[in-house]
Scaffold this motif. Structure first.
Motif, short mmCIF file in Angstrom:
data_model
loop_
_atom_site.label_atom_id
_atom_site.label_comp_id
_atom_site.label_asym_id
_atom_site.label_seq_id
_atom_site.Cartn_x
_atom_site.Cartn_y
_atom_site.Cartn_z
N ILE A 162 -3.52 -43.08 -22.55
CA ILE A 162 -2.27 -42.31 -22.47
C ILE A 162 -1.34 -42.82 -23.32
O ILE A 162 -1.05 -44.22 -23.38
CB ILE A 162 -1.74 -42.25 -20.93
CG1 ILE A 162 -2.68 -41.68 -20.13
CG2 ILE A 162 -0.37 -41.30 -21.01
CD1 ILE A 162 -2.05 -41.86 -18.73
N LEU A 163 -0.78 -42.02 -24.18
CA LEU A 163 0.44 -42.82 -25.06
C LEU A 163 1.52 -42.02 -24.78
O LEU A 163 1.90 -40.93 -24.59
CB LEU A 163 0.07 -42.13 -26.63
CG LEU A 163 1.12 -42.34 -27.47
CD1 LEU A 163 1.49 -43.91 -27.91
CD2 LEU A 163 0.63 -41.80 -29.10
N PHE A 164 2.52 -42.93 -24.23
CA PHE A 164 4.01 -42.56 -23.91
C PHE A 164 4.93 -42.54 -25.18
O PHE A 164 5.12 -43.70 -25.47
CB PHE A 164 4.43 -43.32 -22.64
CG PHE A 164 3.78 -43.07 -21.49
CD1 PHE A 164 3.93 -42.02 -20.61
CD2 PHE A 164 2.60 -43.96 -21.05
CE1 PHE A 164 3.11 -41.79 -19.18
CE2 PHE A 164 1.77 -43.63 -19.93
CZ PHE A 164 2.21 -42.72 -19.25
N ALA A 165 5.54 -41.56 -25.60
CA ALA A 165 6.32 -41.47 -26.87
C ALA A 165 7.58 -41.17 -26.15
O ALA A 165 7.83 -40.33 -26.00
CB ALA A 165 5.85 -40.63 -27.77
N ALA A 166 8.59 -42.10 -26.79
CA ALA A 166 10.02 -41.79 -26.44
C ALA A 166 10.95 -41.98 -27.67
O ALA A 166 11.53 -42.88 -27.96
CB ALA A 166 10.33 -43.07 -25.47
N LEU A 167 10.75 -40.97 -28.37
CA LEU A 167 11.39 -40.78 -29.64
C LEU A 167 12.52 -39.73 -29.69
O LEU A 167 13.28 -39.36 -30.70
CB LEU A 167 10.28 -40.53 -30.74
CG LEU A 167 9.17 -41.28 -30.96
CD1 LEU A 167 8.47 -40.76 -31.98
CD2 LEU A 167 9.81 -42.64 -31.30
N GLY A 168 12.92 -39.26 -28.60
CA GLY A 168 13.88 -38.05 -28.28
C GLY A 168 13.13 -36.98 -28.83
O GLY A 168 12.31 -36.79 -29.38
N VAL A 169 13.91 -35.84 -28.18
CA VAL A 169 13.52 -34.26 -28.56
C VAL A 169 14.04 -34.02 -29.74
O VAL A 169 15.12 -34.22 -29.89
CB VAL A 169 13.86 -33.31 -27.19
CG1 VAL A 169 13.20 -32.06 -27.49
CG2 VAL A 169 13.29 -33.98 -25.94
#
Ligand code: UDP
Length: 245
Positions: A162-169
């Protein structure tokens, strides 16, 4: 597991009518069944409004394997339009459920995004909360083209489930969509501010506000740069109402 949830169309974005337990089971089935790389999005009112102005984001959301109803606005909209929407599935909470299950399922996870230092802190927090968790890699979300190549190589080498990506929408959705085949990660999820909250850099609304469906108000008030974005919700409510046939 077959994808058997109902999809609900809210201003052109198809959102899955799922409970938290169903969403988590669905995500885990993508890993177990070794499907092609799957994309999971968490749609709140603001994201749905963005998709109305951004055709690429709209296409990505509508091709995602799972779009969960994040936010009181999304749940309200579905019900207002006459669809069944079981409950809110907040991105932050779904991430915690998946992290909680990860040790016993032997899932490797990767935290990608947020300001430098945040993903490391979120990793430490996850190790405290979920003993045995295997966070195989972390990287912040501020990079140039050169650094991006290194990030991609690192993710490929660490082989997270699982890759959690937190770069904003919509940056996270676009980035994950563009790179998913190359990365070959079973499940990628855009999680916005989740790493910030885990790291303690941003506070989540108190439980009573979450229960009163006022989390959006709390976020707007706590982060002045987001205050302008508060208007997204009333605009969304009006637009959904007008879209009702
Ligand atoms: N972020 C990032 N790279 C960027 C822009 C934003 O890693 O180029 C991170 C930011 O630090 C924050 C997260 O993305 O941790 C979510 O940002 P924001 O709250 O603005 O986005 P939202 O998901 O609420 O739209």
């Amino acid at each position: 597991m077959e994808q058997n949830t109902k999809r609900v169309n809210i201003l052109g974005v198809t959102v899955d009518s799922v409970t938290m337990a169903e969403a988590v089971a669905q995500v885990e089935s993508y890993i177990e069944e070794k499907n092609a790389p799957s994309l999971v999005a968490t749609a709140n009112a603001e994201m749905i409004m963005n998709a109305g102005r951004d055709a690429e984001l709209m296409r990505i959301l509508n091709s995602a394997q799972l779009v969960v109803p994040d936010g009181a606005g999304t749940v309200w909209a579905a019900r207002h339009l006459g669809y069944e929407m079981k409950e809110r599935v907040a991105g932050f909470d779904m991430a915690q459920e998946l992290l909680k299950d990860a040790p016993q399922k032997n899932y490797r996870v990767y935290f990608f995004g947020s300001a430098p230092g945040i993903a490391e802190k979120a990793k430490e927090k996850a190790e405290k909360l979920y003993p045995g968790i295997n966070v195989v890699g972390v990287h912040d979300g501020y990079f140039d083209a050169e650094e991006e190549k290194k990030i991609i190589a690192d993710i490929k080498e660490k082989k997270p489930h699982i890759l959690f990506a937190a770069l904003g929408v919509p940056k996270q959705e676009k980035w994950l969509f563009r790179h998913k085949e190359e990365l070959g990660v079973p499940v990628s999820i855009g999680v916005g501010g989740t790493l910030d909250v885990m790291a303690g850099a941003v506070k989540r609304a108190p439980l009573w506000m979450q229960k009163a469906q006022l989390e959006w108000l709390f976020r707007g008030l706590m982060q002045p740069k987001r205050a302008g974005r508060l208007m997204a919700l009333p605009k969304f409510v009006l637009k959904v109402h007008l879209s009702k046939k």
